[in-house]
Write an enzyme that holds these catalytic residues in place. Structure first.
Site, PDB file in Angstrom:
ATOM      1  CD  GLU A  43      -2.918  -1.241   0.170  1.00 29.72           C
ATOM      2  OE1 GLU A  43      -2.883   0.080  -0.483  1.00 29.72           O
ATOM      3  OE2 GLU A  43      -3.626  -2.112   0.305  1.00 29.72           O
TER       4      GLU A  43
ATOM      5  CB  CYS B  60      -2.305   6.781   1.620  1.00 28.46           C
ATOM      6  SG  CYS B  60      -3.595   5.559   2.455  1.00 28.46           S
TER       7      CYS B  60
END
Length: 505
Positions: A257, A291
């Site tokens: 990720e 993010c």
């Protein structure tokens, strides 16, 4: 009471032994004030190797326990998190700098994924497959994989661990956690809650969960140890470029990720009141340190001036400060001085590419000279170039005009990252095209909401340089298990597949 005293009381309430955060050589600082709030012990090579060995031993036992019984441990852990939500959420605020509601929300996300995983423990379904051979049955089974390494970032210090851990545990795997060196206290607290949950049940093997405090070296130990079957790593693209090949070299699995450079498109038909609220949270919330934070905004030229003017009003009035000192704060600090310097360097670079910067200055807090509070920056760019093509982990939103929808869509996709995206439109053709195979190339594509704020029921992750990994809901559990295809012959003949003949006397 000093912040360090507050932290001490919280950690004692959460069951963390004092020596783990008072006698170490690694200083832990709160971004709220910049002061040292604890000193933690780094894992040594020896202690890390021992933790992995204990995890491997625990795996041999844990994999034999029926999945619904494994789910019972996660159910009890979820209840421990419910009881500790206020304390753990406050600790998240102190250590990561989030506003109080976001700290509490992150713990709620942990509770939600535990609930999801408990249900999943009775739904690790395989398939029955039609065989081309008579009197044969084929089936697919899913078995535990092995010890799972989890490397997390500072911005979601506990939630991302839970996405992985809850699924890994019900799938039959131990977990070994390397938290960010900037947020180790929350990891110690969660480990204490896990141990509290495990103590309430019989038959839980020792070593099922462990925490490795440290820097890059601790992460490398997880990545390189052949006993760790899967590493789920959250961090920068640069980190992923190192982790991915090293795992591949030993044929281990990875869930990566990595960076996001998320965009939204605001179309002429959009509900502009809704869009302003959604964009403000996505771009400004968590001080731009998600993010999934909004980094790029494409606004149709016909509404550009009015819409950007409204955004500037929001940017000028957003309440910034220490969330423990002011109840109405919406934006806390950047994590540290390095993040502030990077933000300033990026804004300076944007100006060289013709960017007009609104905001972005440091908010001087007299009582917090070592903390880094900033006003969010809105940067009007003439084109998507220079710093717009990469992610800067700070509240910087680049705004650009577009004329045709296909132009905006092409610009949206014309970056190396592919995590999250959104469109604001009531035009069915634009919405459906954005969600189609010709539309957003991201792992998350939203309509009339921002790109941030994902729910645990859906798989989370992205494409391209975001790494391709998926965590949390949907069928993400399959990454934590190994697949076995089995064929059973319940007849007396031996027909071979594809009509192959192999007759022997």
């Amino acid at each position: 009471m000093t912040l360090a005293n507050d932290v001490d009381l919280l950690l004692q309430d959460l069951g963390v032994p004092r020596h783990l955060y008072s006698q170490g050589s690694r200083a832990v600082r709160s971004p709220l004030t910049g002061e040292t709030i604890a000193r933690v012990l780094d894992a040594t090579v020896s202690s890390a190797t021992e933790a992995i060995a204990r995890a491997q031993h625990a795996f041999l036992e844990w994999r034999t326990i029926p999945a619904p019984q494994r789910g019972e441990l996660v159910r009890v852990l979820g209840n421990e998190l419910r009881s500790a939500k206020t304390a753990l959420g406050r600790l998240v605020t102190i250590e990561a700098g989030k506003i109080l509601s976001e700290g509490q929300g992150e713990v709620q996300e942990m509770i939600d994924i535990c609930d999801f995983a408990v249900g999943l423990s009775r739904q690790l379904y395989g398939l029955t497959i039609a065989s081309e051979r008579p009197n044969h049955r084929m089936m697919e089974q899913w078995h535990p994989l092995g010890p799972v390494g989890i490397i997390t970032s500072f911005n979601f210090p506990v939630a991302v661990w839970s996405w992985n851990a809850a699924l890994a545990l019900v799938c039959g795997n131990p977990v070994i956690w390397k938290p960010s060196e900037k947020t180790p206290l929350t990891a110690l607290a969660v480990q204490a809650l896990f141990e509290r949950a495990a103590a309430k049940l019989d038959g839980i093997p020792a070593g099922l969960s462990a925490v490795l405090i440290g820097g890059r070296d601790a992460g490398e130990l997880l990545v390189d140890d052949p006993r760790v079957a899967l590493v789920s790593a959250t961090g920068s693209i640069a980190m992923g470029r190192m982790v991915g090949p090293r795992l591949a070299a030993r044929f281990a699995r990875s869930i990566l990720e990595l960076g996001g450079n998320n965009a939204s498109i605001v179309c002429p038909s959009a509900d502009l009141d809704l869009a302003v609220r959604a964009i403000a949270f996505a771009a400004i919330g968590t001080a731009g340190q998600r993010c999934t934070s909004l980094r790029r905004l494409f606004v149709h030229y016909s509404i550009y001036d009015a819409f950007v003017g409204r955004l500037k009003q929001v940017y000028a009035s957003v309440r910034i400060g220490n969330p423990l000192a002011k109840d109405d704060v919406l934006v806390g600090p950047l994590i540290d001085e390095m993040a502030f310097q990077k933000m300033q360097e990026t804004l300076a670079e944007a100006r060289t590419f013709g960017g007009i910067v609104f905001g972005g200055a440091r908010v001087e807090e007299k009582q917090d000279p070592a903390a880094y509070y900033v006003t969010p920056a809105l940067v009007e760019m003439p084109a998507q170039t220079g710093p717009v093509l990469r992610e800067t982990f700070a509240p910087i939103l680049y705004v650009m005009k577009y004329s045709e929808f296909d132009e905006a869509l092409a610009l949206h996709n014309d970056v190396p990252q592919g995590l999250s995206s959104s469109i604001f439109s009531t035009n069915m053709h634009e919405v459906e095209k954005f969600l189609s195979a010709r539309g957003s190339d991201c792992g998350i594509a939203n309509v009339n909401i921002g790109p941030s704020g994902a729910e645990i029921g859906g798989a989370f992750g992205g494409e391209k340089e975001t790494g391709g990994g998926r965590e949390a809901g949907s069928d993400s559990w399959k990454a934590y298990m190994r697949r076995v295809t089995s064929t059973i012959n319940f007849g007396h003949d031996l027909p071979l597949a594809q009509g192959v003949r192999f007759d022997i006397d």
